[in-house]
Design an enzyme around this catalytic site. Structure first.
Site, PDB file in Angstrom:
ATOM      1  N   TYR A   1       7.595  66.154  -0.354  1.00 53.93           N
ATOM      2  CA  TYR A   1       8.293  66.335  -1.628  1.00 53.93           C
ATOM      3  C   TYR A   1       8.857  67.752  -1.720  1.00 53.93           C
ATOM      4  O   TYR A   1       8.112  68.725  -1.673  1.00 53.93           O
ATOM      5  CB  TYR A   1       7.367  66.065  -2.830  1.00 53.93           C
ATOM      6  CG  TYR A   1       6.875  64.626  -2.951  1.00 53.93           C
ATOM      7  CD1 TYR A   1       7.436  63.590  -2.198  1.00 53.93           C
ATOM      8  CD2 TYR A   1       5.854  64.286  -3.839  1.00 53.93           C
ATOM      9  CE1 TYR A   1       6.984  62.285  -2.311  1.00 53.93           C
ATOM     10  CE2 TYR A   1       5.405  62.978  -3.964  1.00 53.93           C
ATOM     11  CZ  TYR A   1       5.974  61.987  -3.189  1.00 53.93           C
ATOM     12  OH  TYR A   1       5.527  60.683  -3.301  1.00 53.93           O
TER      13      TYR A   1
ATOM     14  N   ALA B   1      10.921  52.188 -12.094  1.00 51.66           N
ATOM     15  CA  ALA B   1      11.987  52.019 -11.089  1.00 51.66           C
ATOM     16  C   ALA B   1      12.970  53.189 -11.196  1.00 51.66           C
ATOM     17  O   ALA B   1      14.181  52.995 -11.321  1.00 51.66           O
ATOM     18  CB  ALA B   1      12.687  50.672 -11.241  1.00 51.66           C
TER      19      ALA B   1
ATOM     20  N   ARG C   1      17.546  62.143 -13.066  1.00 50.17           N
ATOM     21  CA  ARG C   1      17.472  62.304 -11.607  1.00 50.17           C
ATOM     22  C   ARG C   1      18.658  61.640 -10.906  1.00 50.17           C
ATOM     23  O   ARG C   1      19.067  62.079  -9.837  1.00 50.17           O
ATOM     24  CB  ARG C   1      16.144  61.769 -11.049  1.00 50.17           C
ATOM     25  CG  ARG C   1      15.963  60.287 -11.089  1.00 50.17           C
ATOM     26  CD  ARG C   1      14.754  59.822 -10.272  1.00 50.17           C
ATOM     27  NE  ARG C   1      13.486  60.433 -10.660  1.00 50.17           N
ATOM     28  CZ  ARG C   1      12.284  59.968 -10.332  1.00 50.17           C
ATOM     29  NH1 ARG C   1      12.182  58.894  -9.577  1.00 50.17           N
ATOM     30  NH2 ARG C   1      11.182  60.546 -10.712  1.00 50.17           N
TER      31      ARG C   1
ATOM     32  N   GLY D   1       6.024  59.290 -13.548  1.00 50.29           N
ATOM     33  CA  GLY D   1       6.794  60.490 -13.216  1.00 50.29           C
ATOM     34  C   GLY D   1       7.467  60.972 -14.482  1.00 50.29           C
ATOM     35  O   GLY D   1       7.773  60.167 -15.364  1.00 50.29           O
TER      36      GLY D   1
HETATM   37  P1  NDP Z   1       9.221  56.322 -12.463  1.00 53.70           P
HETATM   38  O1  NDP Z   1       9.815  55.112 -11.878  1.00 53.70           O
HETATM   39  O2  NDP Z   1       8.373  56.122 -13.673  1.00 53.70           O
HETATM   40  O3  NDP Z   1      10.389  57.364 -12.748  1.00 53.70           O
HETATM   41  C1  NDP Z   1      10.092  58.586 -13.366  1.00 53.70           C
HETATM   42  C2  NDP Z   1      11.384  59.223 -13.836  1.00 53.70           C
HETATM   43  O4  NDP Z   1      11.989  58.409 -14.839  1.00 53.70           O
HETATM   44  C3  NDP Z   1      11.110  60.562 -14.486  1.00 53.70           C
HETATM   45  O5  NDP Z   1      11.041  61.615 -13.564  1.00 53.70           O
HETATM   46  C4  NDP Z   1      12.291  60.671 -15.438  1.00 53.70           C
HETATM   47  O6  NDP Z   1      13.428  61.060 -14.685  1.00 53.70           O
HETATM   48  C5  NDP Z   1      12.445  59.234 -15.914  1.00 53.70           C
HETATM   49  N1  NDP Z   1      11.568  58.959 -17.072  1.00 53.70           N
HETATM   50  C6  NDP Z   1      10.208  58.972 -17.123  1.00 53.70           C
HETATM   51  N2  NDP Z   1       9.771  58.647 -18.325  1.00 53.70           N
HETATM   52  C7  NDP Z   1      10.843  58.404 -19.075  1.00 53.70           C
HETATM   53  C8  NDP Z   1      11.017  58.004 -20.427  1.00 53.70           C
HETATM   54  N3  NDP Z   1       9.963  57.795 -21.216  1.00 53.70           N
HETATM   55  N4  NDP Z   1      12.277  57.838 -20.887  1.00 53.70           N
HETATM   56  C9  NDP Z   1      13.342  58.043 -20.088  1.00 53.70           C
HETATM   57  N5  NDP Z   1      13.259  58.438 -18.801  1.00 53.70           N
HETATM   58  C10 NDP Z   1      12.001  58.597 -18.286  1.00 53.70           C
HETATM   59  O7  NDP Z   1       8.256  57.052 -11.419  1.00 53.70           O
HETATM   60  P2  NDP Z   1       8.623  57.882 -10.072  1.00 53.70           P
HETATM   61  O8  NDP Z   1       9.711  57.226  -9.328  1.00 53.70           O
HETATM   62  O9  NDP Z   1       8.754  59.305 -10.420  1.00 53.70           O
HETATM   63  O10 NDP Z   1       7.273  57.672  -9.283  1.00 53.70           O
HETATM   64  C11 NDP Z   1       6.061  58.174  -9.830  1.00 53.70           C
HETATM   65  C12 NDP Z   1       5.286  58.888  -8.761  1.00 53.70           C
HETATM   66  O11 NDP Z   1       4.923  57.965  -7.736  1.00 53.70           O
HETATM   67  C13 NDP Z   1       6.024  60.009  -8.015  1.00 53.70           C
HETATM   68  O12 NDP Z   1       6.046  61.209  -8.726  1.00 53.70           O
HETATM   69  C14 NDP Z   1       5.214  60.112  -6.754  1.00 53.70           C
HETATM   70  O13 NDP Z   1       4.039  60.848  -6.998  1.00 53.70           O
HETATM   71  C15 NDP Z   1       4.859  58.653  -6.497  1.00 53.70           C
HETATM   72  N6  NDP Z   1       5.816  58.044  -5.535  1.00 53.70           N
HETATM   73  C16 NDP Z   1       5.326  57.677  -4.323  1.00 53.70           C
HETATM   74  C17 NDP Z   1       6.145  57.132  -3.370  1.00 53.70           C
HETATM   75  C18 NDP Z   1       5.577  56.742  -2.061  1.00 53.70           C
HETATM   76  O14 NDP Z   1       6.331  56.418  -1.137  1.00 53.70           O
HETATM   77  N7  NDP Z   1       4.278  56.746  -1.898  1.00 53.70           N
HETATM   78  C19 NDP Z   1       7.596  56.924  -3.607  1.00 53.70           C
HETATM   79  C20 NDP Z   1       8.004  57.315  -4.937  1.00 53.70           C
HETATM   80  C21 NDP Z   1       7.136  57.831  -5.852  1.00 53.70           C
HETATM   81  P3  NDP Z   1      14.714  61.824 -15.307  1.00 53.70           P
HETATM   82  O15 NDP Z   1      14.282  62.507 -16.562  1.00 53.70           O
HETATM   83  O16 NDP Z   1      15.159  62.723 -14.240  1.00 53.70           O
HETATM   84  O17 NDP Z   1      15.693  60.718 -15.559  1.00 53.70           O
END
Ligand code: NDP
Length: 344
Positions: free
Chosen positions: A79, A238, A255, A311
């Site tokens: 990351y 997602a 993002r 996230g």
């Molecule tokens: P999500 O699918 O929940 O996306 C999170 C993103 O969505 C945030 O960073 C933000 O992005 C947006 N968001 C979150 N909450 C809200 C809300 N209430 N309203 C509007 N937008 C919102 O989770 P991630 O994709 O971040 O995955 C979570 C974790 O899982 C990662 O941090 C990582 O630790 C892990 N992961 C592991 C993987 C693997 O291969 N093992 C792959 C991917 C993730 P923004 O504000 O920028 O729009």
């Protein structure tokens, strides 16, 4: 007296929604068959730390999650090319939580350098130096969880199992697992460890959300009982698609607007999926929650999930997402069927 009796006799159906659905505090679930307890919601750092979020904002988000009962923070070597671990390490130092209260993870596969034994591998040479680099950046003596971030078809599974097991023996890792491995690969690793009396993998980290269900619900179905597999699931929204915020295009502070993440922009603006998210909007309104809270609560509802890794790029999102737990008691069997029909 009469009043008290009347109150006691009030039938359930006339009590307020507030009384019926009390605020639900964070619960802690066993990570599969292991004894380790993880909060049912956790916080990860992918895309955010080092790309959208600096140490100050990361610290604030982690503190907000901690206040809601989160004890598990997820990370990976890859990351932001190590920067995410550096930021989390600095945040943890500033926050000063007792190490015994805290569960921290990292993951290995892609590597930080270009050498033949440093990239896209799970060979022993890479793994044994990778853990030392992660511990240094995180400023920790050990990580609780270490994941093999992807399968490596060019290294015998036995070599990887021995290296991961050795990290545990050396005291650098407490539990190890996999991420996005197939059921066959996970079972092979488990059986090799069992045969050779090595530390077995205890958890897998798959994607799991309303649009990505097959691995968790079908492919891994036998592994929960057979080997006691625990799950730390990723991307409950997602990448934000399931928040409903992409209905009118890509917000500049999301993002999907970051240069280099065009592939995410493409995914979160998929017309068919956006139409399904719109069908969730009235259901969320009926439940008195946001679409994000509904989508996250739906993941937590699966008993095979040990923790849903959320996230967030800002504190307000952490606070909103943690309240998904209040929605859980409202997800009746009938409500689950309606949610599934909306997103099928
Ligand atoms: P999500 O699918 O929940 O996306 C999170 C993103 O969505 C945030 O960073 C933000 O992005 C947006 N968001 C979150 N909450 C809200 C809300 N209430 N309203 C509007 N937008 C919102 O989770 P991630 O994709 O971040 O995955 C979570 C974790 O899982 C990662 O941090 C990582 O630790 C892990 N992961 C592991 C993987 C693997 O291969 N093992 C792959 C991917 C993730 P923004 O504000 O920028 O729009």
């Amino acid at each position: 007296m009469l009043c008290t009796l009347a109150a006691k006799a009030t039938p359930l159906w006339v009590r307020s929604a507030h009384t019926l659905f009390r605020k639900k505090p964070m619960q802690y679930r066993r990570l599969g068959r292991s004894g380790l307890k993880v909060s049912e919601l956790s916080l990860g750092s992918w895309v955010t730390y080092g790309t959208q979020v600096d140490t100050k904002a990361a610290t604030e988000c982690m503190a907000a999650a901690w206040d809601a009962g989160v004890n598990f923070f997820d990370n990976a070597e890859a990351y932001a090319r190590g920067m995410s671990e550096t930021i989390m390490g600095e945040s943890l130092k500033q926050l000063g939580w007792r190490r015994a209260q805290l569960v921290v993870s990292t993951k290995f596969f892609w590597g930080l350098n270009d050498g033949p034994n440093e990239r896209n591998t799970l060979n022993r040479k890479y793994l044994m130096q990778a853990i030392d680099g992660s511990l240094k950046r995180l400023q920790l003596e050990y990580v609780d969880l270490a994941f093999c971030h992807r399968p490596d078809p060019n290294t015998p599974i036995e070599e990887t199992v021995r290296a991961m097991s050795d990290m545990i023996t050396q005291g650098k890792v407490l539990y190890w697992g996999t991420s996005e491995w197939s059921a066959d690969e996970i079972r092979a690793a488990f059986e090799i460890a069992e045969r050779h009396h090595l530390h077995k993998p205890v958890m897998e980290q798959p994607q799991y959300n309303l649009f990505a269900r097959d691995k968790v619900e079908k492919e891994f179905a036998r592994l929960y009982g057979d080997m006691g597999l625990g799950l730390t699931t990723w991307s409950p929204l997602a990448s934000g698609l399931l928040s409903g915020k992409y209905a009118k295009g890509i917000p500049a502070d999301s993002r999907a607007a970051i240069k280099g993440y065009e592939w995410i922009a493409e995914r979160v603006t998929d017309a068919a999926k956006l139409a399904k998210v719109e069908k969730l909007r009235p259901i969320a309104a009926e439940l008195g929650c946001t679409v994000s809270q509904l989508a996250i609560a739906w993941c937590v509802k699966n008993p095979n999930v040990s923790t849903v890794i959320t996230g967030a790029s800002r504190v307000s999102q952490v606070q909103e997402n943690m309240k998904a737990l209040d929605v859980l008691p409202k997800l009746t069997a009938e409500m689950m069927l309606r949610i599934e029909a909306a997103t099928a």
